[in-house]
Structures are given as C-alpha cells and as structure tokens.
Design an enzyme around this catalytic site. Structure first.
Site, PDB file in Angstrom:
ATOM      1  N   ASP A  12     -72.012  44.250   7.805  1.00  0.00           N
ATOM      2  CA  ASP A  12     -71.659  42.857   7.550  1.00  0.00           C
ATOM      3  C   ASP A  12     -72.362  42.086   8.676  1.00  0.00           C
ATOM      4  OD1 ASP A  12     -70.977  40.910   6.001  1.00  0.00           O
ATOM      5  OD2 ASP A  12     -68.777  41.301   6.513  1.00  0.00           O
ATOM      6  N   LEU A  14     -78.743  65.689  11.413  1.00  0.00           N
ATOM      7  CA  LEU A  14     -78.005  64.451  11.030  1.00  0.00           C
ATOM      8  C   LEU A  14     -78.069  64.389   9.628  1.00  0.00           C
ATOM      9  CD1 LEU A  14     -76.185  61.780  11.620  1.00  0.00           C
ATOM     10  CD2 LEU A  14     -78.203  60.725  11.876  1.00  0.00           C
ATOM     11  N   HIS A  53     -81.588  40.005   6.921  1.00  0.00           N
ATOM     12  CA  HIS A  53     -81.607  41.621   6.307  1.00  0.00           C
ATOM     13  C   HIS A  53     -82.688  42.544   6.863  1.00  0.00           C
ATOM     14  CE1 HIS A  53     -78.571  40.697   3.569  1.00  0.00           C
ATOM     15  NE2 HIS A  53     -79.315  39.536   2.966  1.00  0.00           N
TER      16      HIS A  53
END
Length: 259
Positions: free
Chosen positions: A26, A137, A43
C-alpha cells in the site's frame, strides 16, 4: 485433503525464519503525490520494490511470499488507473517471468481471472507453467482477489466436486479448495502505507498470522524494512491458544531434548 495443517487444528513448528510472508503493498499513489508525480509513477516504482523484496526473501530462506497486487474492490478506482495497472501487470509477467525462472522461483497467480482479457490470462497460464517445477521460493501474486470471494469459490468448487459433503464438512475438506491450498498459512503479514486493516485479504489464512503495520509507503519499503518486520516477528510469543507458561515449559523441554 489439505497439504498443510492449520494452526486452528494443531500447534505448528515455529520456524527460525518466517516460512510464509504475506504483504499488502500500500502507498504507491501517496508516494507519487508527495513527489508531485502522477499516481502511475508510484506503481512503476513499486515494481522495483517487488524485485528487491523477492530477492531478499530468497536470500533469507523464506519459502513463500504472497503479494496483494489488485483487490476485487480495486475495480472501483478511476478507469485510466485500472487500465494502467492491468497493462503493468501484463508487462511484469512478460519481463520478469524468465528472471524468476532463472532464479528457481515458482510463480502463482490467485484471484478471479474472469475480468482479465484473453492475452493476460494466457500470459498467466504460460508463466505458471514455465515456473511450476521451481523450488527456491513460491511467489504468489493476488490479482482481482478477495478473501470472501476465495471462501465462496472454495465452497462452490468443493460441493461440485464432492456433492456428498452437502450434508456437512469440516475445515480440512474446504481448505483443499482454497486458492492457496498449496501453501502453509502465513507466519507474518505486513501492510505498508500506515493503514491498519487486512482489507479482505486472505481472510481464512490469516487466522493465526502475526500482523505488522508500518507507515513506510510501498515504494520506499526495502530489504532493511523487511528485516525490521521480521525482527518484530522474532519478538512475538506465538501461543496458538496456549498459555505463556505452557510455551516456556515446552521450550525448556525442547532444550533438554536437544542437549
């Protein structure tokens, strides 16, 4: 059958490093606004943060990293911003998937894909297929995802596959149909940007997750900030319904056993 036991049913082993970290990323728009830049610049900068956090998690030995990229409620944002985010998501898949594959990272995308165009859906399928065998991962990106949607779709899918369960079922029956059935429940949840809520993210899976909130905006969140969050996790006493005395007693018993 679910692949992992939930802390609501058993007391799990507590790993030295969080096995699974989930993050709400956020603050991109506010980061850009502070610099008198358009929201899309935030972004774009946030993508660089994703790269760094993925790298640090892999180095630390985190097994699962789940990032909330676009919620089912984010469709309410201005149309031009939504369009940009979809294009950014597509570009990320096209540019980053081979790097992920080279680093032995598996990519999973969870969420309702019905509103994505055919090109984006095909890129998702190709990326998941390319990286399916990777083991260093597991990076999960939640896109057009909502926790309530996840539970509802799991129930509908379960009852279609197992109509015999219509008369009654348990947690383990349902968990096998949740979007993240392939991963253990998160040990640590992080939300950047100063808000202190989970915003319909992994509602089922966060039942016993340690929550960490930071004012740092996502584009400014880096490896050191991640390590601070993990230090906070280390300081927590994870009781899973037990008393502190029970936890200390079990630690002492483990120490004697390992001596």
């Amino acid at each position: 059958m679910a692949l992992f036991q939930s802390p609501t049913r058993t007391v799990p082993a507590i790993p030295q490093v969080p096995r699974h970290i989930a993050i709400i990323m956020d603050g991109n728009g506010r980061w850009a606004k502070q610099r008198f830049l358009p929201r899309i610049a935030g972004h774009q900068r946030g993508v660089e943060t994703v790269r760094e956090i993925v790298k640090v998690c892999r180095e630390l030995g985190v097994e699962y990293l789940t990032l909330f990229a676009f919620s089912s409620e984010n469709w309410r944002r201005p149309a031009d911003e939504v369009s940009f985010l979809m294009q950014l998501f597509l570009k990320m898949l096209e540019r980053e998937v081979f790097k992920l594959h080279e680093n032995n990272i598996r990519l999973k995308i969870i969420g309702d894909r019905s509103r994505f165009d055919a090109n984006l859906n095909q890129c998702i399928l190709d990326a998941e297929q390319l990286t399916t065998g990777n083991v260093s991962l597991t990076l999960t990106v939640a896109a057009d995802y909502g926790g309530r949607w996840d539970i509802m779709q799991a129930m509908q899918t379960m009852l279609q596959a197992r109509p015999d369960l219509a008369g009654g079922f348990n947690e383990e029956d349902l968990e096998a149909y949740l979007s993240m059935h392939y991963a253990p429940e998160p040990d640590l949840f992080i939300r950047t940007g100063g808000e202190q809520r989970i915003s319909n993210f992994l509602l089922w899976q966060l039942a016993y997750t340690e929550l960490y909130f930071t004012d740092t905006l996502w584009p400014a969140f880096n490896g050191e900030a991640l390590k601070l969050a993990i230090q906070s996790y280390y300081a927590r006493e994870r009781r899973f319904g037990r008393t502190s005395e029970q936890v200390r007693s079990e630690r002492m018993q483990d120490g004697k056993t390992n001596a």
